[in-house]
Design a protein around this motif. Structure first.
Motif, PDB file in Angstrom:
ATOM      1  N   ARG A 235       4.683 -19.553  -0.977  1.00 13.20           N
ATOM      2  CA  ARG A 235       4.065 -18.319  -1.455  1.00 13.20           C
ATOM      3  C   ARG A 235       5.043 -17.162  -1.345  1.00 13.20           C
ATOM      4  N   LYS A 236       4.920 -16.231  -2.297  1.00 14.60           N
ATOM      5  CA  LYS A 236       5.663 -14.978  -2.204  1.00 14.60           C
ATOM      6  C   LYS A 236       4.744 -13.927  -1.568  1.00 14.60           C
ATOM      7  N   SER A 237       5.067 -12.656  -1.709  1.00 18.36           N
ATOM      8  CA  SER A 237       4.434 -11.640  -0.876  1.00 18.36           C
ATOM      9  C   SER A 237       2.957 -11.359  -1.165  1.00 18.36           C
ATOM     10  N   PRO A 238       2.558 -10.859  -2.339  1.00 20.12           N
ATOM     11  CA  PRO A 238       1.162 -10.413  -2.494  1.00 20.12           C
ATOM     12  C   PRO A 238       0.204 -11.566  -2.755  1.00 20.12           C
ATOM     13  N   LEU A 239      -1.089 -11.270  -2.702  1.00 23.95           N
ATOM     14  CA  LEU A 239      -2.090 -12.223  -3.151  1.00 23.95           C
ATOM     15  C   LEU A 239      -2.134 -12.168  -4.679  1.00 23.95           C
ATOM     16  N   PHE A 267      -0.145  -7.605   9.682  1.00 26.56           N
ATOM     17  CA  PHE A 267      -0.406  -6.499   8.754  1.00 26.56           C
ATOM     18  C   PHE A 267       0.898  -6.134   8.055  1.00 26.56           C
ATOM     19  N   LYS A 268       0.829  -5.905   6.745  1.00 25.98           N
ATOM     20  CA  LYS A 268       2.041  -5.627   5.973  1.00 25.98           C
ATOM     21  C   LYS A 268       1.810  -4.470   5.015  1.00 25.98           C
ATOM     22  N   LEU A 302       1.056   1.453  -4.021  1.00 25.60           N
ATOM     23  CA  LEU A 302       1.094   1.436  -2.561  1.00 25.60           C
ATOM     24  C   LEU A 302      -0.095   0.633  -2.072  1.00 25.60           C
ATOM     25  N   GLY A 303       0.137  -0.222  -1.069  1.00 25.60           N
ATOM     26  CA  GLY A 303      -0.970  -1.026  -0.568  1.00 25.60           C
ATOM     27  C   GLY A 303      -0.612  -1.761   0.699  1.00 25.60           C
ATOM     28  N   TYR A 320      -5.075  -4.882  -0.486  1.00 28.31           N
ATOM     29  CA  TYR A 320      -5.546  -3.685  -1.184  1.00 28.31           C
ATOM     30  C   TYR A 320      -4.348  -2.942  -1.745  1.00 28.31           C
ATOM     31  N   ALA A 321      -4.501  -2.364  -2.950  1.00 29.14           N
ATOM     32  CA  ALA A 321      -3.415  -1.583  -3.553  1.00 29.14           C
ATOM     33  C   ALA A 321      -3.997  -0.495  -4.447  1.00 29.14           C
ATOM     34  N   ARG A 322      -3.291   0.638  -4.492  1.00 31.97           N
ATOM     35  CA  ARG A 322      -3.604   1.714  -5.444  1.00 31.97           C
ATOM     36  C   ARG A 322      -2.388   1.871  -6.356  1.00 31.97           C
ATOM     37  N   ALA A 323      -2.643   1.867  -7.676  1.00 40.11           N
ATOM     38  CA  ALA A 323      -1.589   2.068  -8.675  1.00 40.11           C
ATOM     39  C   ALA A 323      -1.836   3.387  -9.383  1.00 40.11           C
ATOM     40  N   TRP A 324      -0.768   4.182  -9.549  1.00 44.17           N
ATOM     41  CA  TRP A 324      -0.880   5.500 -10.171  1.00 44.17           C
ATOM     42  C   TRP A 324      -0.219   5.533 -11.547  1.00 44.17           C
TER      43      TRP A 324
END
Length: 534
Positions: A235-239, A267-268, A302-303, A320-324
């Motif tokens: 696996r790589k980093s995010p889900l 936690f990352k 950012l998440g 969890y992530a927020r994209a702008w």
């Protein structure tokens, strides 16, 4: 280095054979003294490898355990310490020697896809044999005990295609768009897929109960947990239920299991930039790389990833992530484009139609995922269940539109997605082959960031509807693998693989709007590949 290795091998062979013959004590001690002298001389030769050192250490251990050795055990322990010292010297030398310590790996895949689309009108689009070559050249270099460099060079090309696609902020050529640079079959150039450094430490600000890592660069943000099982790789980093795109950014991970007493907790923090609004080089007014007010703001994300529990078999994963400042088109742009396309009869007309589209900042979005994973079902029920992986994932997207609207509306909309999968040993060849089955369903306003998913028929995770996939991966040799899969997507709504503006409006697949655009109602992809890895 070769002479050193030969010398050490010879010493080990002489020592072993001498003791095997059960020679006299005096002869034995004479050979031991000679062995000690040679080992001490080899301390200054930095070419000794850790493998050879280990072999000699094991040889000495056998000598110590031999029934024929009855005297001076302490001297053998001293010799063992000498071997350990040589191993440390060799390791230090390798760390300082970039030429010897840069490690490469190769992942080369040749694949053929049979892709079929069925439109609302009943029309069919297809490619009976899309053939591609994909090459990943991985590299790693550990300069010291705390810092490592990782990189991946990528080549992904369709057979017979050498087209040079281009991309810019306002006139995108999607094949080379930054989020999917290495996932799309484009031209015959080698690109950078990953390039980042990783710092690791066993304590954080003096707290030895918290080990941590930090990383900056072009991070590994595709083929995360979930997709990695079908792709048969780590696996790589995010889900991957919500995020599966290439990104430049940074991360910091903190292992919290010791400080909290909860198994496997970590936690990352993750941050990245998906698109820049900087001007190009060589501006006439001398403002190279400054902010361009005529373009959209930077697309940033950012998440965090949080694993509250992982006991090695059962685990829970959250993301969890927020994209702008996400990008999309307006209804007027889409109308102008469609009108121009109806009249297009040449390459020039097609370029003119494309010019009607330009990205706009249409708003922000929240993404959240929670996944349960079991690596082994039950405890000792059967070998088959012990080697079976199961996961169930739930994801949600929430839009925050500007006045231009997101997904065809200025109202905030919630989308949901469900994903279940099984990865099992193949009953026909359980030691060398694995099979899997997956199902996912997305609701009307579901919107993921999975543009980099490795599927030529579009991201199945992004589907507003149902997607089924079955696959089999078969190990042929230590390096060669054969894979076969079938993917079917049944769309309930349009816009599953769009950007975030009006083009992402979710019309019911049986509606007049879907009929007017002759939207794709279903898609399937049958693929087979041969993969070479070492």
């Amino acid at each position: 280095m070769k002479k050193t290795i030969i010398a050490l091998s010879a010493i080990a062979a002489i020592s072993t054979s001498s003791f095997a013959a059960n020679v006299s004590t005096a002869e034995m001690m004479k050979q031991i003294e000679a062995l000690k002298a040679q080992i001490e001389a080899l301390e200054n030769k930095l070419g000794a490898t850790e493998t050879t050192t280990k072999a000699n250490k094991e040889s000495l251990e056998k000598m110590m355990n031999s029934d024929s050795i009855t005297v001076n055990d302490a001297r053998f322990k001293k010799l063992e310490k000498k071997v350990d010292s040589i191993g440390k010297t060799a390791t230090d030398a390798k760390i300082q020697s970039g030429g010897d310590n840069l490690k490469w790996d190769v992942d080369f895949r040749t694949q053929v896809d049979n892709i079929q689309y069925k439109h609302v009108s009943g029309k069919k689009s297809k490619n009976n044999a899309l053939m591609t070559n994909r090459l990943w050249l991985g590299m790693a270099y550990q300069a010291d005990t705390n810092s490592i460099f990782y990189g991946t060079l990528s080549y992904n090309k369709a057979f017979g295609d050498t087209a040079n696609h281009s991309q810019s902020n306002t006139n995108p050529g999607y094949a080379d768009f930054d989020w999917v640079t290495n996932e799309n079959a484009t031209d015959n150039t080698v690109k950078v897929k990953e390039a980042y450094w990783l710092y690791k430490n066993d304590s954080f600000l003096g707290n030895k109960d918290v080990s941590w890592t930090a990383s900056v660069g072009r991070r590994p943000s595709t083929d995360g947990l979930g997709i990695n099982l079908r792709a048969d790789q780590k696996r790589k980093s995010p889900l991957s239920h919500t995020v599966n795109v290439e990104f430049d950014g940074a991360s910091a991970r903190f292992n919290l299991d010791k400080v909290t007493g909860i198994e496997g907790m970590w936690f990352k923090l993750c941050a990245g930039r998906g698109l820049t609004n900087a001007k190009a080089r060589f501006q006439m007014d001398g403002t190279d790389y400054s902010d361009d007010d005529t373009l959209n703001d930077n697309v940033d994300m950012l998440g965090f990833i949080f694993v509250p529990w992982d006991n090695g078999q059962y685990s829970v994963h959250t993301n969890y992530a927020r994209a702008w400042n996400l990008i999309g088109y307006t209804n007027s742009q889409i109308g102008a484009y469609q009108s121009a396309m109806k009249l297009a009869s040449s390459a020039t007309d097609y370029i003119n139609a494309q010019s009607k589209l330009s990205f706009n900042d249409v708003g922000d979005m929240d993404l959240a995922t929670i996944m349960f994973k079991a690596e082994g079902i039950g405890d000792g029920i059967s070998d088959f269940l012990d080697d079976t992986t199961f996961f169930a994932s739930y994801a949600m997207s929430v839009t925050h539109p500007t006045a231009l609207g997101m997904l065809g509306t200025t109202d905030s909309k919630v989308g949901q997605s469900f994903w279940i999968g099984l990865n099992m040993p193949c009953p026909l060849d359980p030691d060398k082959a694995r099979i899997g089955i997956e199902w996912n369903h997305g609701t009307k306003y579901w919107r993921s960031m999975t543009y980099g998913e490795d599927t030529y028929a579009g991201s199945k995770i992004a589907a507003r509807g149902d997607a089924w996939e079955i696959y089999r991966n078969q190990k042929l040799t230590n390096a060669l693998e054969f894979g076969l899969s079938y993917l079917y997507i049944d769309y309930d709504y349009t816009g599953s693989n769009s950007f975030f503006g009006a083009e992402g409006t979710p019309y019911d697949i049986d509606s007049a709007q879907a009929a007017a655009s002759d939207a794709v109602k279903s898609a399937q992809d049958i693929k087979a590949y041969i993969r070479y890895r070492f």
